[in-house]
Design a protein around this motif. Structure first.
Motif, PDB file in Angstrom:
ATOM      1  N   ASN A 105      13.178   3.489 -12.740  1.00 31.30           N
ATOM      2  CA  ASN A 105      11.978   4.078 -12.173  1.00 31.30           C
ATOM      3  C   ASN A 105      11.517   3.250 -10.966  1.00 31.30           C
ATOM      4  O   ASN A 105      11.424   2.027 -11.035  1.00 31.30           O
ATOM      5  N   ILE A 106      11.235   3.933  -9.884  1.00 31.95           N
ATOM      6  CA  ILE A 106      10.809   3.282  -8.649  1.00 31.95           C
ATOM      7  C   ILE A 106       9.548   2.428  -8.842  1.00 31.95           C
ATOM      8  O   ILE A 106       9.351   1.430  -8.168  1.00 31.95           O
ATOM      9  N   ARG A 107       8.706   2.817  -9.803  1.00 32.40           N
ATOM     10  CA  ARG A 107       7.444   2.108 -10.025  1.00 32.40           C
ATOM     11  C   ARG A 107       7.636   0.732 -10.644  1.00 32.40           C
ATOM     12  O   ARG A 107       6.747  -0.100 -10.589  1.00 32.40           O
ATOM     13  N   ASN A 110      10.799  -4.200  -8.140  1.00 33.55           N
ATOM     14  CA  ASN A 110      10.081  -5.150  -7.283  1.00 33.55           C
ATOM     15  C   ASN A 110      10.799  -5.246  -5.940  1.00 33.55           C
ATOM     16  O   ASN A 110      11.781  -5.968  -5.790  1.00 33.55           O
ATOM     17  N   ILE A 142      12.323   8.677  -8.873  1.00 36.27           N
ATOM     18  CA  ILE A 142      10.892   8.950  -8.986  1.00 36.27           C
ATOM     19  C   ILE A 142      10.709   9.776 -10.246  1.00 36.27           C
ATOM     20  O   ILE A 142      11.320  10.842 -10.387  1.00 36.27           O
ATOM     21  N   ILE A 159       7.566   9.189  -0.681  1.00 33.74           N
ATOM     22  CA  ILE A 159       7.032   8.500  -1.859  1.00 33.74           C
ATOM     23  C   ILE A 159       7.647   7.113  -1.974  1.00 33.74           C
ATOM     24  O   ILE A 159       6.952   6.126  -2.227  1.00 33.74           O
ATOM     25  N   CYS A 160       8.947   7.036  -1.766  1.00 28.18           N
ATOM     26  CA  CYS A 160       9.639   5.752  -1.831  1.00 28.18           C
ATOM     27  C   CYS A 160       9.137   4.803  -0.743  1.00 28.18           C
ATOM     28  O   CYS A 160       8.875   3.623  -1.002  1.00 28.18           O
ATOM     29  N   GLU A 163       5.727   3.459  -1.734  1.00 29.61           N
ATOM     30  CA  GLU A 163       5.826   2.434  -2.781  1.00 29.61           C
ATOM     31  C   GLU A 163       6.289   1.101  -2.194  1.00 29.61           C
ATOM     32  O   GLU A 163       5.723   0.045  -2.507  1.00 29.61           O
ATOM     33  N   GLU A 166       3.445  -0.385  -0.007  1.00 25.49           N
ATOM     34  CA  GLU A 166       2.363  -0.896  -0.836  1.00 25.49           C
ATOM     35  C   GLU A 166       2.714  -2.282  -1.415  1.00 25.49           C
ATOM     36  O   GLU A 166       1.878  -3.166  -1.468  1.00 25.49           O
ATOM     37  N   GLN A 167       3.947  -2.429  -1.839  1.00 28.23           N
ATOM     38  CA  GLN A 167       4.368  -3.716  -2.405  1.00 28.23           C
ATOM     39  C   GLN A 167       4.440  -4.804  -1.346  1.00 28.23           C
ATOM     40  O   GLN A 167       4.284  -5.975  -1.660  1.00 28.23           O
TER      41      GLN A 167
END
Length: 169
Positions: A105-107, A110, A142, A159-160, A163, A166-167
């Protein structure tokens, strides 16, 4: 009273992340244009277009990119395998954005600990070629909460990118 700002009033911080996106046989001009636009918004350094992916300059790519195709670096290679081989030699970690039997999962990934990252997205109809998947270090996906397993390639790439950016904040 809320008022929409013009670009000159907002002046976002311009930032380029050490991230490339590889587009393998993304055939639709609108999807390519939208990926250029999202790349600009989320600080992607370069797009690498392969196979049957159309390249700028093209009026449809320009229309969907909102002109961002003029601001994002890109290269074209006939074969994804050539790009992957070259990037691996340059120390890039290669991840496929594809649901596989081993994808994570992409979430939970790291991205901050990866100094050089390249993400591959595939064609609208068949996704990423098996040969290309085999050459990747890993695959990420995703999570879908609906009936469909797939998300439009431009939306999934966006979306990727979000993410990852954001990181890196």
């Amino acid at each position: 009273m809320l008022q929409q700002l013009k670009y000159a009033e907002y002046k976002p911080q311009l930032l380029k992340l050490p991230v490339f996106f590889i587009l393998e046989d993304v055939n639709s001009y609108d999807n390519v244009g939208l990926i250029f636009r999202s790349s600009d918004a989320f600080g992607i350094s370069k797009l690498i277009l392969t196979g049957s992916t159309p390249t700028p300059p093209h009026k449809l790519i320009g229309r969907y990119s909102g002109g961002c195709d003029k601001h994002i670096a890109f290269e074209y290679f006939e074969k994804s395998s050539e790009v992957i081989e070259f990037l691996k030699k340059e120390g890039y970690f290669i991840a496929a954005l594809e649901i596989t039997n081993k994808s994570s999962n992409i979430r939970v990934k790291n991205f901050r600990i990866i100094p050089k990252l390249a993400i591959i997205v595939g064609s609208e109809r068949v996704g990423i070629k098996q040969e290309t998947l085999n050459a990747c270090h890993e695959s990420i996906h995703i999570e879908s909460l609906g009936f469909g397993l797939s998300i439009n390639v431009a939306i999934a790439a966006s979306i990727c990118m979000f993410e990852i950016s954001e990181q890196h904040k």
